[in-house]
Design a protein around this motif. Sequence first.
Motif, PDB file in Angstrom:
ATOM      1  N   GLN A  16       0.818  -1.222   0.000  1.00 51.01           N
ATOM      2  CA  GLN A  16       0.000   0.000   0.000  1.00 51.01           C
ATOM      3  C   GLN A  16       0.855   1.276   0.000  1.00 51.01           C
ATOM      4  O   GLN A  16       0.695   2.138  -0.857  1.00 51.01           O
ATOM      5  CB  GLN A  16      -0.915  -0.031   1.224  1.00 51.01           C
ATOM      6  N   SER A  23       3.418   6.116  -7.028  1.00 53.40           N
ATOM      7  CA  SER A  23       2.372   6.780  -7.821  1.00 53.40           C
ATOM      8  C   SER A  23       2.532   8.300  -7.770  1.00 53.40           C
ATOM      9  O   SER A  23       2.389   8.986  -8.775  1.00 53.40           O
ATOM     10  CB  SER A  23       0.986   6.406  -7.295  1.00 53.40           C
ATOM     11  N   ALA A  27       4.171  10.960 -11.032  1.00 52.87           N
ATOM     12  CA  ALA A  27       3.518  12.154 -11.561  1.00 52.87           C
ATOM     13  C   ALA A  27       4.331  13.419 -11.318  1.00 52.87           C
ATOM     14  O   ALA A  27       4.335  14.335 -12.133  1.00 52.87           O
ATOM     15  CB  ALA A  27       2.134  12.298 -10.953  1.00 52.87           C
ATOM     16  N   GLU A  38       2.154  12.814   4.690  1.00 57.30           N
ATOM     17  CA  GLU A  38       0.750  13.242   4.764  1.00 57.30           C
ATOM     18  C   GLU A  38      -0.136  12.493   3.783  1.00 57.30           C
ATOM     19  O   GLU A  38      -1.244  12.082   4.107  1.00 57.30           O
ATOM     20  CB  GLU A  38       0.648  14.746   4.514  1.00 57.30           C
ATOM     21  N   ARG A  39       0.370  12.329   2.565  1.00 58.22           N
ATOM     22  CA  ARG A  39      -0.435  11.647   1.541  1.00 58.22           C
ATOM     23  C   ARG A  39      -0.667  10.167   1.869  1.00 58.22           C
ATOM     24  O   ARG A  39      -1.725   9.624   1.614  1.00 58.22           O
ATOM     25  CB  ARG A  39       0.235  11.763   0.161  1.00 58.22           C
ATOM     26  N   PHE A  85       7.537   0.394 -12.131  1.00 53.85           N
ATOM     27  CA  PHE A  85       6.152   0.795 -11.866  1.00 53.85           C
ATOM     28  C   PHE A  85       5.265   0.487 -13.074  1.00 53.85           C
ATOM     29  O   PHE A  85       4.173  -0.050 -12.928  1.00 53.85           O
ATOM     30  CB  PHE A  85       6.103   2.295 -11.534  1.00 53.85           C
TER      31      PHE A  85
ATOM     32  N   SER B   2      -3.865  20.387   4.603  1.00 53.75           N
ATOM     33  CA  SER B   2      -3.149  19.132   4.371  1.00 53.75           C
ATOM     34  C   SER B   2      -3.547  18.522   3.036  1.00 53.75           C
ATOM     35  O   SER B   2      -4.704  18.601   2.635  1.00 53.75           O
ATOM     36  CB  SER B   2      -3.502  18.133   5.470  1.00 53.75           C
ATOM     37  N   PRO B   3      -2.567  17.910   2.375  1.00 53.16           N
ATOM     38  CA  PRO B   3      -2.953  17.189   1.162  1.00 53.16           C
ATOM     39  C   PRO B   3      -3.791  15.969   1.554  1.00 53.16           C
ATOM     40  O   PRO B   3      -3.674  15.456   2.661  1.00 53.16           O
ATOM     41  CB  PRO B   3      -1.612  16.784   0.561  1.00 53.16           C
ATOM     42  N   GLU B   4      -4.607  15.542   0.669  1.00 50.39           N
ATOM     43  CA  GLU B   4      -5.527  14.426   0.922  1.00 50.39           C
ATOM     44  C   GLU B   4      -4.779  13.112   1.144  1.00 50.39           C
ATOM     45  O   GLU B   4      -3.818  12.810   0.440  1.00 50.39           O
ATOM     46  CB  GLU B   4      -6.396  14.284  -0.326  1.00 50.39           C
ATOM     47  N   THR B   5      -5.227  12.345   2.136  1.00 46.34           N
ATOM     48  CA  THR B   5      -4.607  11.044   2.367  1.00 46.34           C
ATOM     49  C   THR B   5      -5.094  10.054   1.313  1.00 46.34           C
ATOM     50  O   THR B   5      -6.279   9.999   0.999  1.00 46.34           O
ATOM     51  CB  THR B   5      -4.954  10.518   3.771  1.00 46.34           C
ATOM     52  N   ILE B   6      -4.158   9.312   0.778  1.00 46.72           N
ATOM     53  CA  ILE B   6      -4.461   8.310  -0.242  1.00 46.72           C
ATOM     54  C   ILE B   6      -5.312   7.197   0.370  1.00 46.72           C
ATOM     55  O   ILE B   6      -5.023   6.745   1.472  1.00 46.72           O
ATOM     56  CB  ILE B   6      -3.121   7.795  -0.835  1.00 46.72           C
ATOM     57  N   PRO B   7      -6.372   6.773  -0.310  1.00 42.48           N
ATOM     58  CA  PRO B   7      -7.276   5.755   0.264  1.00 42.48           C
ATOM     59  C   PRO B   7      -6.590   4.403   0.453  1.00 42.48           C
ATOM     60  O   PRO B   7      -5.635   4.081  -0.258  1.00 42.48           O
ATOM     61  CB  PRO B   7      -8.392   5.651  -0.782  1.00 42.48           C
ATOM     62  N   GLU B   8      -7.097   3.635   1.408  1.00 48.43           N
ATOM     63  CA  GLU B   8      -6.478   2.347   1.722  1.00 48.43           C
ATOM     64  C   GLU B   8      -7.052   1.219   0.874  1.00 48.43           C
ATOM     65  O   GLU B   8      -8.262   1.130   0.665  1.00 48.43           O
ATOM     66  CB  GLU B   8      -6.692   2.011   3.207  1.00 48.43           C
ATOM     67  N   ILE B  95      -5.273   5.510  -6.477  1.00 48.98           N
ATOM     68  CA  ILE B  95      -3.911   5.632  -5.974  1.00 48.98           C
ATOM     69  C   ILE B  95      -2.945   5.872  -7.123  1.00 48.98           C
ATOM     70  O   ILE B  95      -2.143   6.795  -7.113  1.00 48.98           O
ATOM     71  CB  ILE B  95      -3.489   4.361  -5.199  1.00 48.98           C
ATOM     72  N   VAL B  96      -3.069   5.030  -8.128  1.00 45.84           N
ATOM     73  CA  VAL B  96      -2.127   5.069  -9.244  1.00 45.84           C
ATOM     74  C   VAL B  96      -2.226   6.398  -9.998  1.00 45.84           C
ATOM     75  O   VAL B  96      -1.235   6.926 -10.489  1.00 45.84           O
ATOM     76  CB  VAL B  96      -2.370   3.867 -10.168  1.00 45.84           C
ATOM     77  N   SER B  98      -3.361   9.113  -8.540  1.00 40.42           N
ATOM     78  CA  SER B  98      -3.617  10.078  -7.461  1.00 40.42           C
ATOM     79  C   SER B  98      -3.201  11.514  -7.774  1.00 40.42           C
ATOM     80  O   SER B  98      -3.931  12.447  -7.490  1.00 40.42           O
ATOM     81  CB  SER B  98      -2.938   9.623  -6.178  1.00 40.42           C
ATOM     82  N   GLU B  99      -2.046  11.657  -8.346  1.00 37.94           N
ATOM     83  CA  GLU B  99      -1.572  13.018  -8.592  1.00 37.94           C
ATOM     84  C   GLU B  99      -2.085  13.569  -9.901  1.00 37.94           C
ATOM     85  O   GLU B  99      -2.373  14.756 -10.023  1.00 37.94           O
ATOM     86  CB  GLU B  99      -0.053  13.020  -8.615  1.00 37.94           C
ATOM     87  N   LYS B 100      -2.192  12.690 -10.881  1.00 37.35           N
ATOM     88  CA  LYS B 100      -2.556  13.161 -12.218  1.00 37.35           C
ATOM     89  C   LYS B 100      -3.940  13.787 -12.276  1.00 37.35           C
ATOM     90  O   LYS B 100      -4.178  14.697 -13.031  1.00 37.35           O
ATOM     91  CB  LYS B 100      -2.474  11.987 -13.209  1.00 37.35           C
ATOM     92  N   LYS B 102      -5.436  15.391  -9.945  1.00 38.57           N
ATOM     93  CA  LYS B 102      -5.620  16.550  -9.048  1.00 38.57           C
ATOM     94  C   LYS B 102      -5.582  17.887  -9.781  1.00 38.57           C
ATOM     95  O   LYS B 102      -4.850  18.038 -10.738  1.00 38.57           O
ATOM     96  CB  LYS B 102      -4.540  16.515  -7.973  1.00 38.57           C
TER      97      LYS B 102
END
Lengths: 102, 102
Positions: A16, A23, A27, A38-39, A85, B2-8, B95-96, B98-100, B102
């Motif tokens: 995870q 990831s 980017a 944090e992320r 990746f 805070s930046p968003e936490t990546i989902p589990e 997740i994969v 995640s940044e793209k 945003k």
Amino acid sequence: MSPETIPELDPVIHSQVRLAVLSILIASESAEFGYLKERTGATDGNLSVHLTKLEKSGFVLIRKTFSGKKPLTTVSITEKGREAFEKYLKTLEQIVRSEKSK
Amino acid sequence: MSPETIPELDPVIHSQVRLAVLSILIASESAEFGYLKERTGATDGNLSVHLTKLEKSGFVLIRKTFSGKKPLTTVSITEKGREAFEKYLKTLEQIVRSEKSK
């Protein structure tokens, strides 16, 4: 005739936290330790362990500098990390669609 | 901010063998133990442990019957398993990418 064995996912990436880190780096090329923390929602120690594992595999570079007196840890992805990746995603796709494509 | 936490990712699914098993079952509804063993490359014991974990989460049903005198173990996916698998894929995508995105 035996059915085909499903390909193996790179265990260094199939976690995870490490998957999330890569990831983000895919980017944005590089990111600060605090941002990754944090992320991912990981603790300092936990994130450090994961980053070291990625570094040992040659997937990321960890650079420690200072921003004024504040230590700054910047993590960037390597070409090898980028390739690993991409391969991971392809293998994942292959697994997830394993039966449908047959 | 805070930046968003990546989902589990669901840890029950985020395992090479269990992900492969669910991928097969998603496409074919049910499969024999021997077939799953060949496809995943897992040993009997290892596959059993993974199947039990999936069963305990309510993601698969394991049915033991006989084909003549030969014991037959059939594994099928449940609606809950199907939903969890779809959710896993969506989270993975999140997740994969995640940044793209945003």
